[in-house]
Every structure is written in structure tokens, then in C-alpha cells.
Design a protein around this motif. Structure first.
Motif, PDB file in Angstrom:
ATOM      1  N   PHE A 114      35.055 109.547   5.159  1.00 38.54           N
ATOM      2  CA  PHE A 114      35.623 108.792   4.042  1.00 38.54           C
ATOM      3  C   PHE A 114      37.087 109.156   3.896  1.00 38.54           C
ATOM      4  O   PHE A 114      37.405 110.334   3.676  1.00 38.54           O
ATOM      5  CB  PHE A 114      34.930 109.148   2.724  1.00 38.54           C
ATOM      6  N   LEU A 115      37.985 108.186   4.041  1.00 40.63           N
ATOM      7  CA  LEU A 115      39.385 108.415   3.669  1.00 40.63           C
ATOM      8  C   LEU A 115      39.518 107.961   2.221  1.00 40.63           C
ATOM      9  O   LEU A 115      39.158 106.828   1.883  1.00 40.63           O
ATOM     10  CB  LEU A 115      40.322 107.624   4.582  1.00 40.63           C
ATOM     11  N   THR A 116      40.013 108.841   1.376  1.00 40.73           N
ATOM     12  CA  THR A 116      39.949 108.575  -0.062  1.00 40.73           C
ATOM     13  C   THR A 116      41.330 108.460  -0.702  1.00 40.73           C
ATOM     14  O   THR A 116      42.347 108.772  -0.082  1.00 40.73           O
ATOM     15  CB  THR A 116      39.175 109.705  -0.783  1.00 40.73           C
ATOM     16  N   ASP A 117      41.316 108.005  -1.938  1.00 39.91           N
ATOM     17  CA  ASP A 117      42.514 108.033  -2.791  1.00 39.91           C
ATOM     18  C   ASP A 117      43.682 107.279  -2.182  1.00 39.91           C
ATOM     19  O   ASP A 117      44.785 107.821  -2.041  1.00 39.91           O
ATOM     20  CB  ASP A 117      42.889 109.492  -3.103  1.00 39.91           C
ATOM     21  N   TYR A 118      43.437 106.039  -1.828  1.00 36.39           N
ATOM     22  CA  TYR A 118      44.501 105.173  -1.302  1.00 36.39           C
ATOM     23  C   TYR A 118      45.531 104.908  -2.404  1.00 36.39           C
ATOM     24  O   TYR A 118      45.212 104.887  -3.593  1.00 36.39           O
ATOM     25  CB  TYR A 118      43.910 103.850  -0.802  1.00 36.39           C
ATOM     26  N   ALA A 119      46.746 104.687  -1.968  1.00 35.06           N
ATOM     27  CA  ALA A 119      47.818 104.419  -2.933  1.00 35.06           C
ATOM     28  C   ALA A 119      47.570 103.088  -3.642  1.00 35.06           C
ATOM     29  O   ALA A 119      47.086 102.122  -3.040  1.00 35.06           O
ATOM     30  CB  ALA A 119      49.162 104.376  -2.212  1.00 35.06           C
ATOM     31  N   SER A 120      47.906 103.043  -4.918  1.00 41.67           N
ATOM     32  CA  SER A 120      47.761 101.810  -5.707  1.00 41.67           C
ATOM     33  C   SER A 120      48.523 100.657  -5.057  1.00 41.67           C
ATOM     34  O   SER A 120      48.123  99.501  -5.146  1.00 41.67           O
ATOM     35  CB  SER A 120      48.305 102.007  -7.122  1.00 41.67           C
ATOM     36  N   SER A 121      49.625 101.013  -4.400  1.00 43.52           N
ATOM     37  CA  SER A 121      50.492  99.980  -3.820  1.00 43.52           C
ATOM     38  C   SER A 121      49.797  99.176  -2.721  1.00 43.52           C
ATOM     39  O   SER A 121      50.187  98.050  -2.438  1.00 43.52           O
ATOM     40  CB  SER A 121      51.757 100.632  -3.251  1.00 43.52           C
ATOM     41  N   ILE A 122      48.778  99.751  -2.104  1.00 42.81           N
ATOM     42  CA  ILE A 122      48.103  99.040  -1.013  1.00 42.81           C
ATOM     43  C   ILE A 122      46.651  98.709  -1.348  1.00 42.81           C
ATOM     44  O   ILE A 122      45.863  98.369  -0.475  1.00 42.81           O
ATOM     45  CB  ILE A 122      48.154  99.855   0.306  1.00 42.81           C
ATOM     46  N   ARG A 123      46.326  98.804  -2.624  1.00 48.25           N
ATOM     47  CA  ARG A 123      44.973  98.441  -3.045  1.00 48.25           C
ATOM     48  C   ARG A 123      45.049  97.284  -4.036  1.00 48.25           C
ATOM     49  O   ARG A 123      46.049  97.098  -4.715  1.00 48.25           O
ATOM     50  CB  ARG A 123      44.279  99.635  -3.709  1.00 48.25           C
ATOM     51  N   PRO A 124      43.976  96.510  -4.149  1.00 49.20           N
ATOM     52  CA  PRO A 124      43.981  95.393  -5.094  1.00 49.20           C
ATOM     53  C   PRO A 124      44.099  95.873  -6.539  1.00 49.20           C
ATOM     54  O   PRO A 124      43.804  97.028  -6.849  1.00 49.20           O
ATOM     55  CB  PRO A 124      42.623  94.719  -4.875  1.00 49.20           C
ATOM     56  N   TYR A 125      44.521  94.954  -7.395  1.00 50.90           N
ATOM     57  CA  TYR A 125      44.756  95.295  -8.805  1.00 50.90           C
ATOM     58  C   TYR A 125      43.495  95.799  -9.498  1.00 50.90           C
ATOM     59  O   TYR A 125      43.576  96.475 -10.514  1.00 50.90           O
ATOM     60  CB  TYR A 125      45.314  94.074  -9.561  1.00 50.90           C
ATOM     61  N   TYR A 126      42.335  95.442  -8.989  1.00 50.94           N
ATOM     62  CA  TYR A 126      41.100  95.786  -9.711  1.00 50.94           C
ATOM     63  C   TYR A 126      40.559  97.167  -9.341  1.00 50.94           C
ATOM     64  O   TYR A 126      39.506  97.567  -9.846  1.00 50.94           O
ATOM     65  CB  TYR A 126      40.044  94.688  -9.529  1.00 50.94           C
ATOM     66  N   HIS A 127      41.213  97.863  -8.431  1.00 51.68           N
ATOM     67  CA  HIS A 127      40.793  99.252  -8.167  1.00 51.68           C
ATOM     68  C   HIS A 127      41.273 100.153  -9.301  1.00 51.68           C
ATOM     69  O   HIS A 127      42.416 100.059  -9.739  1.00 51.68           O
ATOM     70  CB  HIS A 127      41.390  99.744  -6.837  1.00 51.68           C
ATOM     71  N   ARG A 128      40.403 101.016  -9.725  1.00 50.69           N
ATOM     72  CA  ARG A 128      40.763 101.930 -10.806  1.00 50.69           C
ATOM     73  C   ARG A 128      41.744 102.976 -10.288  1.00 50.69           C
ATOM     74  O   ARG A 128      41.579 103.528  -9.198  1.00 50.69           O
ATOM     75  CB  ARG A 128      39.507 102.629 -11.322  1.00 50.69           C
ATOM     76  N   ARG A 129      42.772 103.225 -11.083  1.00 51.32           N
ATOM     77  CA  ARG A 129      43.766 104.231 -10.704  1.00 51.32           C
ATOM     78  C   ARG A 129      43.394 105.596 -11.279  1.00 51.32           C
ATOM     79  O   ARG A 129      42.630 105.676 -12.252  1.00 51.32           O
ATOM     80  CB  ARG A 129      45.154 103.786 -11.166  1.00 51.32           C
ATOM     81  N   HIS A 169      55.404 100.721   7.075  1.00 59.06           N
ATOM     82  CA  HIS A 169      56.371 100.945   6.007  1.00 59.06           C
ATOM     83  C   HIS A 169      55.684 101.202   4.673  1.00 59.06           C
ATOM     84  O   HIS A 169      56.317 101.648   3.726  1.00 59.06           O
ATOM     85  CB  HIS A 169      57.323  99.751   5.894  1.00 59.06           C
ATOM     86  N   ASP A 170      54.386 100.919   4.620  1.00 62.04           N
ATOM     87  CA  ASP A 170      53.682 101.214   3.372  1.00 62.04           C
ATOM     88  C   ASP A 170      52.832 102.488   3.555  1.00 62.04           C
ATOM     89  O   ASP A 170      52.959 103.176   4.560  1.00 62.04           O
ATOM     90  CB  ASP A 170      52.812 100.017   2.939  1.00 62.04           C
ATOM     91  N   ALA A 171      52.004 102.766   2.578  1.00 66.90           N
ATOM     92  CA  ALA A 171      51.249 104.028   2.594  1.00 66.90           C
ATOM     93  C   ALA A 171      49.976 103.949   3.427  1.00 66.90           C
ATOM     94  O   ALA A 171      49.226 104.912   3.515  1.00 66.90           O
ATOM     95  CB  ALA A 171      50.901 104.407   1.146  1.00 66.90           C
ATOM     96  N   ASP A 172      49.724 102.805   4.043  1.00 66.20           N
ATOM     97  CA  ASP A 172      48.422 102.571   4.670  1.00 66.20           C
ATOM     98  C   ASP A 172      48.282 103.255   6.026  1.00 66.20           C
ATOM     99  O   ASP A 172      49.243 103.716   6.631  1.00 66.20           O
ATOM    100  CB  ASP A 172      48.188 101.064   4.844  1.00 66.20           C
ATOM    101  N   MET A 173      47.070 103.312   6.488  1.00 67.66           N
ATOM    102  CA  MET A 173      46.702 103.749   7.817  1.00 67.66           C
ATOM    103  C   MET A 173      46.819 102.535   8.742  1.00 67.66           C
ATOM    104  O   MET A 173      46.905 101.401   8.271  1.00 67.66           O
ATOM    105  CB  MET A 173      45.266 104.271   7.766  1.00 67.66           C
ATOM    106  N   ASP A 174      46.751 102.744  10.033  1.00 68.14           N
ATOM    107  CA  ASP A 174      46.643 101.631  10.973  1.00 68.14           C
ATOM    108  C   ASP A 174      45.470 101.907  11.901  1.00 68.14           C
ATOM    109  O   ASP A 174      44.886 103.008  11.861  1.00 68.14           O
ATOM    110  CB  ASP A 174      47.958 101.424  11.743  1.00 68.14           C
ATOM    111  N   PRO A 175      45.061 100.934  12.711  1.00 63.95           N
ATOM    112  CA  PRO A 175      43.864 101.142  13.554  1.00 63.95           C
ATOM    113  C   PRO A 175      43.980 102.361  14.468  1.00 63.95           C
ATOM    114  O   PRO A 175      43.008 103.108  14.636  1.00 63.95           O
ATOM    115  CB  PRO A 175      43.784  99.839  14.356  1.00 63.95           C
ATOM    116  N   GLU A 176      45.146 102.605  15.017  1.00 57.06           N
ATOM    117  CA  GLU A 176      45.306 103.769  15.883  1.00 57.06           C
ATOM    118  C   GLU A 176      45.159 105.062  15.068  1.00 57.06           C
ATOM    119  O   GLU A 176      44.541 106.027  15.525  1.00 57.06           O
ATOM    120  CB  GLU A 176      46.661 103.719  16.595  1.00 57.06           C
TER     121      GLU A 176
END
Lengths: 442, 442
Positions: free
Chosen positions: A331-346, A305-312
């Protein structure tokens, strides 16, 4: 017999015929009427020992060596002085050692594990499981991999740090945290060196690395999780974006894989049936959103339900990259802010995306990297955006008040790299002593 | 400005005059009427930036760079593009950079610590304390020392292991143990990798090393104790006695000190006033009983009721060795069984003494080494002799039931080595982030 006088089994091939001293454990004994054979194993290989009996035949004589060999159990550690003879008829390495003297260092009970034992049973007796040539090789590969990474870092001016594992506040999340009563207060076991390797940036250290334990009170039982694991971490100053981190990360891995291939490539092929590939540079890069579209187009919609990938999904995008680009890494890049910690630069132009990546290797994630947000006002806003009270991360925020350069880095799970490199089914196989929710021994 | 485009300050001397990009933090600002000077520091050194003001004089023009420099606080991280000019009149390194562009990465509050701040205050702001050139050098020395040790081990066929820090039972003693609630049970933080590096011997690994954290719930406040510390460990098979362990130990340290002297000798002399001495081999060896007689004859009777040495005794015997033998190291050997753990091997001809040693460096103990007792029946008897119930060490004893070679090794405190190498007064100065009974932050 000082330690230097022992000849490693692997060195016998190059030794000349004559007196030799070997030491190791008994693999098998063939106790025949006229001659006895012992396969002796040490950390470098296996060799056949031979003893023609004198207590048999027409003129039997007392033969204490024969008695000693008859009494040997598999696993017993012995030292043997004898005569080395190269003889191409001997299947095992084309040489054998005729026993002149045999000393038992420590006798062994019968091994409780066998080739068909379950992983759980093998872990109960991990030190016996580790005697298998595959496991010995695995830890030599690990040694080489780690040393090559450290050498790359040292050659490039990095400082090695040891961040504390006892912390006053959580480093990553309030979940899955081990608590430790600490004198009059409570400490937490570090879930990662995140805070303190960033502290090295505020300290003006420039480029730092650490290889050390991290802890997660994770109740899951997957093949990829452990409660204690070795985390490989680096953090560098003055990055423009995560691109600088990826550039370092891929160079590091290429150097490490080259060292492994050079030193162990043939053995890995023989024992694991795996050809080590030194990855070409640059590694492919695919924005996460695009990766999800690719796997969707190939028939797999990530059920989240979120923007993330799953193991499959990771497995599928890795398959795609291998197929289309001939590369084991992506490299999978540019993950959504919603699924990354607050300290990742947007992103400057899209706060919904971060300057971050996951590194996928042979079908699974081995690492997360990112540029960090170093601007304290933005950092506080992003923490609040995640529902965090800035007071909870007050200790961390302190590092940013007195100046800090732009920076970024990655954390990588050592066991995952080894598991995927050697095509093993679980990290339990590659950790010296696995720790899980119901595994604290030995 | 990608990370590669930044020139380290240390590399400016060899760079040609012209455009250059530097980045670091502001050390000092001299904001004069006609010209401004900034001393910029990075992880490699300090450089003078210069800006001739255009907003002064007879034809004043707007000067945004001058405004930016005027606003700079010490500690602020900046990036500067400018023109490098070698000029021997410049005291600081004989060169300066004329500012063409200046970007503030992160402004800094005034530093709460100063040169005369107490160690406690400095530890509160450790990341600012670490910006001092001495501290930066210290961690570079640590990096070199560790890498040289690992390189020596790797070159000599050792396997690197990572023993778990979460254990089901105590590894050393029941005292000074941190307990961790662990799902349905309780774990203990490893006080040393002792048990599990010995497990590597039973696993047939031959020679192993580990550099990692260890934990002691030690309530003491001395200059030599921490609740979390980095332990440098090695363990080798097929030793005849502790002599084989000492032979490895001294070669390792000689190699490491040679690397430190070669890479940092001049800087260490400049910043710490210490000349690094590469120790000659072999290190002196003195049986402990004899060492106590020597210090007694020199006027110091060790005030202990047991057979052990004390810190003042260590200082005195070290002084004696330095004076008489010209050596900074000394192995004190053959400690009494009464003051050694049950797992130290005892002399074959005198059960009152052990095949063990302490290594003293510049006046203090940095390491304990020993041959281990590998014969399970003797091991059990020695444990009982110490009042231990064999059931309490059942997990450890398991390693010995299925065969194990004779072996020995050492554990060495990294912080103590660095403290004594650089003549610093406390390990608090040399640990990245010190942990003590009342110190868990930052």
C-alpha cells in the motif's frame, strides 16, 4: 442425449471402463491406415479417441465412422459414444475412448489463428483464442477469485448493489467521458460507481460492494488501459481513516488468493509457470513520499512535475518490497491532495496530504482507495479548491445534506489483478472481450 | 474508534450489559424535561438511547449531552459510547443504551420525503427512501438471492463472464437502442449479453453465467420496464432442447429461494407480509398454445393479433397454476417462431414452433429461455425468414463458422424477480436507482 449424460473429460480418470459419452471439439486428427486417433477437447481437458478401421486390411468393410473421422476438421464440435479404457500406455491421461458412435454437431472452417498469431489477430477471433487451455483456466481463476471475494463480503454482512451506468452528470472527471443521447437529454456512461456507492452510505447500508462495468473514453493504447473494464468496488461506513479500508482490502484479497491457490494452484503452475502466493497480513504500507525517496535512493528519480508516482516507480518500489519484505503487495499511502480528487479526505493536521492509498501488486497499481470527505462544508471547499463549481456536482452534494456517516472504500481493476497474478503482458489477454479506441469487435 | 469497535444494533441483544459503542442515524428524538430518548437506527436495526438530564430538577448542572440531543435532527448520523442495559420494560428490543458520549458525524436537514410521498418524490431522494427497513431488507434479500445463484453455478462448474456493454452492432433488435459516439465510430449499448454469452459456447466454455447491466431505450412507462436493468444470464452447451435449460433454471431458482427463505424468511413475513415459498421441482410446464386455451376457457381471450400472451394472460395462467397445481412458477413453452427471435431453435418436426419458454412467476414474466439454433445454414435461413440481411448479423454469424456445440440458456430480469417475490407494485421500488425515459437522477 441430455446434458447430464455427458461425462466431462476431466472426470474420465475416475470413471470405470465401459460405455461413456463425451462431447467437445476436435483438437487434432491422426488418420492412419489401420487406426485413427482424434484428440477431443472440452472445457475440462483433452482425451484420445481411437477407431480401428474396418475398411482396411485383407477383408475391407464399409466403415462410416472412419469416413466421418477422415472428414473431421480441427475445431469441429462432436459427440461421441464409446468405450472407455484405462491404458497406461496412452500418453494423454492414461486412457482412451474407442469410438462407437460419432455425431458432428457443427463442422468448423480452418482456424485463422495459430500459436504465433499477433495479439490483434487473436482478438479478432477471441472465441477461438479462448479455447486455449490457458485461457479456459484464466476464466476459471477469475470465477474463483470473484466468488471468493463476494463470499467474504457476504459473510461479513455487506450489501451487493448495482449502481446505474447511465448518469446525468460525470462521476469522476469531465474528461474521457462517453456521452449517450438519452431521449430529450444526454447521459454519461459511469466512469466508476463512486458517487452511487457513496450514496449507499448516506442510505445507511453500512457496507456495500459492487462488481460491474465502468467506462472511460481513454484514447491510450497501453497494456493497462481499456475503454470498458470490470471495476471491483467496496465502500464502508464509520471508518476512522483509510487504515480501516486497507484492513478490509487486504483481508479480502488474502481470502480470494487463498481460494485461487487451493482450487487452481497446481494448474496455474503447470500452464503459466507461476506459483500463487497467498499474501500475509498486514500488507506493507509505505507513505508515497517515502516510496519516492526509496526508489530515488535506488537510482530512479520519478520524472514527474507533480507529487505522483509513475509506472516505472511503481515497478521499482514493488521490487524493493519484494526484495526487502518478501511481499507481492504494498500500500502506498498518504497521496498529496494536489493529485487526488476533491472528495478524498485530507489529513486533519496537514491539508496537503490525503487519507488515501494506491495498492501495488507485482509491480503495478491495481487499486485506489481512500477515506471520503463526508463533511459537506469541507467537501464544497475542497471542490472549489480544485476549480470545480459546486453546481456541477450538485447531485452528488445532495447525498451529504441529509446526514452521512464517515466512510471510505476502494475501486480495483479486475483485469489488472488477473494480469499481474498470472504474469501476463497485457490486460487485453485477460478481458473476455477487450474494448479499446480501435477495438469494438467482436 | 476503528470500524471493528462498533457494535451493530442487531448484535446488542446478545451483548452483555456494560460499555458499548453504537453508530447510525437518528430516527426520532423525544426531548422530555427529565430524560431524553433517541431512537438510533443502523443497517441492522433500531435501539433506544436514553439520557437522564442533569440540567433539570432541583440542582441543575450544565449538560452538554442534553444540549447535543436537543439539537439533533432526524437523519443525523451520530456515534455514541454508552452503557448497554437489558431491560424488558423497554419496548424496542428489551434494551437501551445510556449515553456516555455523543459525537455528531454529520447533521441532517429535515427529510423532504414522508411515508405518504409519491414514488416519484421518493425516487428523487432515493437514498433517504432506502433508509426504510423494508428497503434495507430488500437489498439484503437481493444480496442473498444473487449469492445463492452464483454459488449454485460455481458449485456446478460454470464460468463467470463479463460481456462488453459497448458493441459494434445491435445484439437484439435495431429498435430501442442507445447509441454512443465512440471515437471515430458509433457503439451501441448492449440490450442483452445474448451474442457474447453464446460466444462463450463457441469458445468451449461449456457453462457460463453473467449478472450485469443491460440497456433498452424503451420509452414505456409501465411498472415492469426500465431503460437500464440487471440481467441474470446463463448459457450451457450440449443441450438436447430447452428442457435442459429449464431443468437448470428451476434448480437454480429453488436453491436461491431456499437461501432467501432461510436467511430472511421471518423478516420478509414481518415487513412485507409475504411468506416465501421454496418452489418444488419440477416447475409446471404448459405449452403456450395450451395456456391460451386454458385462460380462454376461464373467460379471457388474449386480445392480440399474433400468437403471443399478454400481461393479463400471464396473470391468469399463473392464477390457474397456483389454484390447480399449487405452484408460483410456470414455464410456458414452445412459443411460435413468428414471435421469437431468429436465433431460437425451431422444432425439428414443426418449424412454426420453437424450443423456447417464458418463465412466469406470481403472475408475470420474469425470464425468456431457449435452445439456440447452432447450425449456421439454418440460422442464416431463419434470419432471412425474419427479413434480416445476414450482413447485419455478420459478427454474430462468425462465431458459428468455426464450430459450436448445441446450446441454450436464459436471460432473467433481477428486478422483476424481487418485485414479484416481495409483492411490490413496481420495479421502481426494487432497483437501487431506477432509470426511465424521464428519470436519470440521482
Amino acid at each position: 442425449m441430455p446434458v447430464t449424460s455427458r461425462t466431462l473429460v476431466a472426470d474420465l480418470a475416475a470413471a470405470i471402463d465401459g460405455p461413456v459419452s463425451v462431447a467437445g471439439w476436435v483438437d487434432t486428427v491422426r488418420d492412419q491406415k489401420k487406426v485413427q486417433f482424434v484428440v477431443l477437447r472440452d472445457e475440462s481437458g483433452a482425451v484420445q479417441l481411437v477407431h480401428p478401421r474396418t475398411d482396411a486390411g485383407e477383408d475391407p468393410q464399409p466403415d462410416p465412422i472412419a469416413d466421418a473421422i477422415s472428414a473431421l476438421t480441427a475445431g469441429t464440435f462432436i459427440r461421441v459414444e464409446g468405450d472407455l479404457k484405462h491404458d497406461e500406455r496412452v500418453k494423454l491421461g492414461g486412457l482412451e475412448v474407442k469410438v462407437g458412435r460419432l455425431d458432428v454437431a457443427a463442422a468448423a472452417l480452418d482456424s485463422p489463428i495459430a500459436e504465433d498469431s499477433s495479439i490483434d489477430k487473436r482478438l479478432d477471433y477471441r472465441w477461438l483464442d479462448l479455447r486455449r487451455p490457458e485461457m479456459n483456466l484464466l476464466f476459471r481463476v477469475q470465477t474463483t477469485l470473484l466468488h471468493a471475494m463476494r463470499t467474504w463480503w457476504v459473510d461479513n454482512g455487506y450489501i451487493e448493489i448495482h449502481t446505474p451506468k447511465l448518469m446525468a452528470s460525470p462521476s469522476e472527471s469531465r474528461a474521457e467521458l462517453f456521452q449517450v443521447p438519452y431521449f430529450e437529454t444526454t447521459a454519461y456512461l459511469a466512469q466508476s460507481p463512486q458517487h452511487f456507492k457513496q450514496m449507499g452510505q448516506a442510505a445507511g447500508f453500512g457496507k456495500v460492494f459492487e462488481i460491474g462495468p465502468a467506462f472511460r473514453a481513454d484514447p491510450s493504447f497501453t497494456s493497462r488501459h481499456a475503454t470498458e473494464f470490470v471495476s471491483v468496488d467496496a465502500e464502508i461506513s464509520w471508518v476512522d481513516s483509510h487504515e480501516d479500508v486497507m484492513a478490509m482490502h487486504e483481508q479480502l484479497l488474502a481470502a480470494a488468493f487463498a481460494a485461487v491457490k487451493e482450487k487452481h494452484g497446481a494448474e496455474i503452475e503447470a500452464l503459466f509457470g507461476v506459483e500463487v502466493t497467498v499474501p500475509s497480513l498486514p500488507f506493507p504500507r509505505i507513505p508515497l513520499a517515502e516510496a519516492k525517496e526509496i526508489v530515488a535512493a535506488r537510482g530512479y528519480t520519478v520524472p514527474r512535475h507533480d507529487a505522483d508516482m509513475d509506472p516505472e516507480g511503481e515497478r521499482r518500489i514493488s521490487e524493493y518490497v519484494k526484495e526487502q519484505l518478501g511481499h507481492e503487495f504494498v500500500f502506498l499511502t498518504d497521496y498529496a491532495s494536489s493529485i487526488r480528487p476533491y472528495y478524498h479526505r485530507r489529513h486533519d493536521d496537514d491539508a496537503g496530504l490525503t487519507n488515501s492509498y494506491d495498492l501495488i501488486f507485482n509491480g503495478a497499481e491495481i487499486s485506489t482507495g481512500a477515506q471520503r470527505e463526508h463533511r459537506i462544508d469541507v467537501l464544497v471547499a475542497q471542490a472549489q479548491d480544485k476549480g470545480l463549481n459546486p453546481d456541477e456536482i450538485g447531485e452528488y452534494l445532495e447525498f451529504f445534506k441529509y446526514g452521512v456517516p464517515p466512510h471510505g472504500g476502494f475501486g480495483m481493476g479486475l483485469a489488472r489483478v488477473l494480469m499481474l497474478l498470472l504474469h501476463l503482458p497485457s490486460i487485453r489477454e485477460v478481458i473476455y472481450l477487450f474494448r479499446g479506441p480501435n477495438r469494438l469487435e467482436p
